[in-house]
Scaffold this active site. Structure first.
Site, PDB file in Angstrom:
ATOM      1  N   LYS A  52      45.372   2.853  -8.596  1.00  0.00           N
ATOM      2  CA  LYS A  52      44.874   4.550  -8.872  1.00  0.00           C
ATOM      3  C   LYS A  52      45.166   5.041  -8.146  1.00  0.00           C
ATOM      4  O   LYS A  52      46.149   5.659  -8.189  1.00  0.00           O
ATOM      5  CB  LYS A  52      43.820   4.337  -9.764  1.00  0.00           C
ATOM      6  N   GLN A  96      34.415   3.922 -11.930  1.00  0.00           N
ATOM      7  CA  GLN A  96      34.779   2.373 -12.310  1.00  0.00           C
ATOM      8  C   GLN A  96      34.096   1.617 -13.027  1.00  0.00           C
ATOM      9  O   GLN A  96      33.011   1.380 -12.246  1.00  0.00           O
ATOM     10  CB  GLN A  96      35.331   1.772 -11.236  1.00  0.00           C
ATOM     11  N   ASP A 119      38.862   8.978 -18.034  1.00  0.00           N
ATOM     12  CA  ASP A 119      39.438   7.642 -19.096  1.00  0.00           C
ATOM     13  C   ASP A 119      39.027   7.801 -20.479  1.00  0.00           C
ATOM     14  O   ASP A 119      39.767   6.813 -21.494  1.00  0.00           O
ATOM     15  CB  ASP A 119      37.975   6.425 -18.127  1.00  0.00           C
TER      16      ASP A 119
HETATM   17  N1  GUN Z   1      37.407  -0.825 -15.480  1.00  0.00           N
HETATM   18  C1  GUN Z   1      38.494  -2.465 -16.593  1.00  0.00           C
HETATM   19  N2  GUN Z   1      39.127  -0.431 -16.748  1.00  0.00           N
HETATM   20  C2  GUN Z   1      38.680  -0.038 -16.952  1.00  0.00           C
HETATM   21  C3  GUN Z   1      39.231   1.550 -16.686  1.00  0.00           C
HETATM   22  O1  GUN Z   1      40.224   1.812 -18.012  1.00  0.00           O
HETATM   23  N3  GUN Z   1      38.114   2.862 -16.432  1.00  0.00           N
HETATM   24  C4  GUN Z   1      36.928   2.233 -15.615  1.00  0.00           C
HETATM   25  N4  GUN Z   1      36.812   3.629 -15.248  1.00  0.00           N
HETATM   26  N5  GUN Z   1      36.920   1.325 -15.308  1.00  0.00           N
HETATM   27  C5  GUN Z   1      37.630   0.397 -15.973  1.00  0.00           C
END
Ligand code: GUN
Length: 291
Positions: A52, A96, A119
């Protein structure tokens, strides 16, 4: 059979975003700024967050990675979230998941300012999405909608069976595909671990979205000739022949299902790369909506 190439499509979206950032810079505007909070040392989470941050750099965004120790308390994390909510230089941020067991995930997600919740996990965003109001749409379902739209996969009036009812993928994609608009207007069935005769349902589907997390669960005998197949699974399966000690497997037995499918996403290189592209898209939207 047409491969729904998530890598190629995600790259195209990143180029579109990069061009918009260049235009912002030439106007003298501040570029979008994404922050990511990572608690602990989970291997998969470290990989995702790293991707990311690198993608932010690629499109010209500012990015901040806040890495906190596994022993961080819920109170300390809430303090960090308050700081991010108050920081006008941050357009959007993510925490996350999964979080360590001693931290209440729901409490954390509720503390995120919905206007910075790129998100799309806050109930305010989920509710706004369901009501077709302007909202941050969670990146994975948003990415699936983009793939369906950009490859012009027929969805209107079609029967879509979504396998999995998670808050991050199954539930939101079932809502989005039943709504009006591009990649929408489908008749959607949500199946899950308690569904009886799943194969009977998937065999009726024009589109199957697999978001179960069980490697190669969907086999050729479970799909109709000409169905479109979306595979959201990304499970690490131990494999001593591979240098990393594992391989990534989707929820679909790709080789046999591909022979019957009209469209299919590969794993890796399907839905996964789209998720990062749509997180960037949401951050760009945050910059525009909050300015
Ligand atoms: N863990 C797995 N997928 C995601 C996501 O799209 N966002 C976040 N914050 N954590 C994750």
């Amino acid at each position: 059979m047409e491969l729904l190439d998530g890598k190629k499509t995600a790259n195209a979206i990143k180029e579109e975003i990069k061009a918009q950032v260049t235009a912002m810079q030439s106007r003298g505007d501040r570029v979008p700024h994404l922050a990511a909070v990572l608690v602990g040392n989970d291997g998969a989470s470290l990989t995702y967050v790293g991707s990311k941050v690198r993608s932010c750099e690629y499109v010209g965004f500012e990015s901040t990675l806040i890495q906190l120790d596994e022993t961080t308390t819920e109170t300390q994390l809430l303090t960090q979230i308050d700081q991010l909510n108050a920081d006008a230089s941050i357009d959007g941020y993510i925490v996350q998941l999964p979080l360590p067991k001693h931290i209440d995930e729901e409490k954390i997600l509720l503390a995120i300012d919905p206007k910075k919740d790129v998100d799309g996990f806050h109930p305010a965003n989920f509710g706004r999405m369901a009501l077709e109001l302007e909202a941050f749409i969670p990146a994975t379902p948003f990415g699936i909608m983009q793939l369906l739209e950009r490859y012009a996969v027929p969805t209107s009036g079609k029967h879509c069976v979504v396998v999995g009812r998670s808050h991050i993928v199954g539930r939101p994609i079932s809502i989005l595909m039943s709504q009006k608009g591009p990649a929408g207007n489908a008749t959607v069935t949500v199946a899950h671990s308690r569904t009886e005769n799943l194969a009977e349902l998937t065999r009726q589907a024009d589109i199957v979205v697999m978001a179960l997390g069980i490697p190669e669960y969907l086999t050729a005998d479970m799909v109709k000739e000409g169905a479109a197949i979306i595979d959201v699974g990304i499970t690490r399966v131990a494999d001593s022949n591979h240098p990393k000690g594992y391989v990534i497997r989707g929820d679909v037995a790709f080789d046999e299902v591909a022979k019957k499918a009209s469209y299919i996403t590969p794993v890796p290189g399907g839905v996964g790369p789209m998720t990062i592209a749509m997180l960037l898209q949401n951050t760009l939207l945050a910059r525009k909506w909050n300015s």
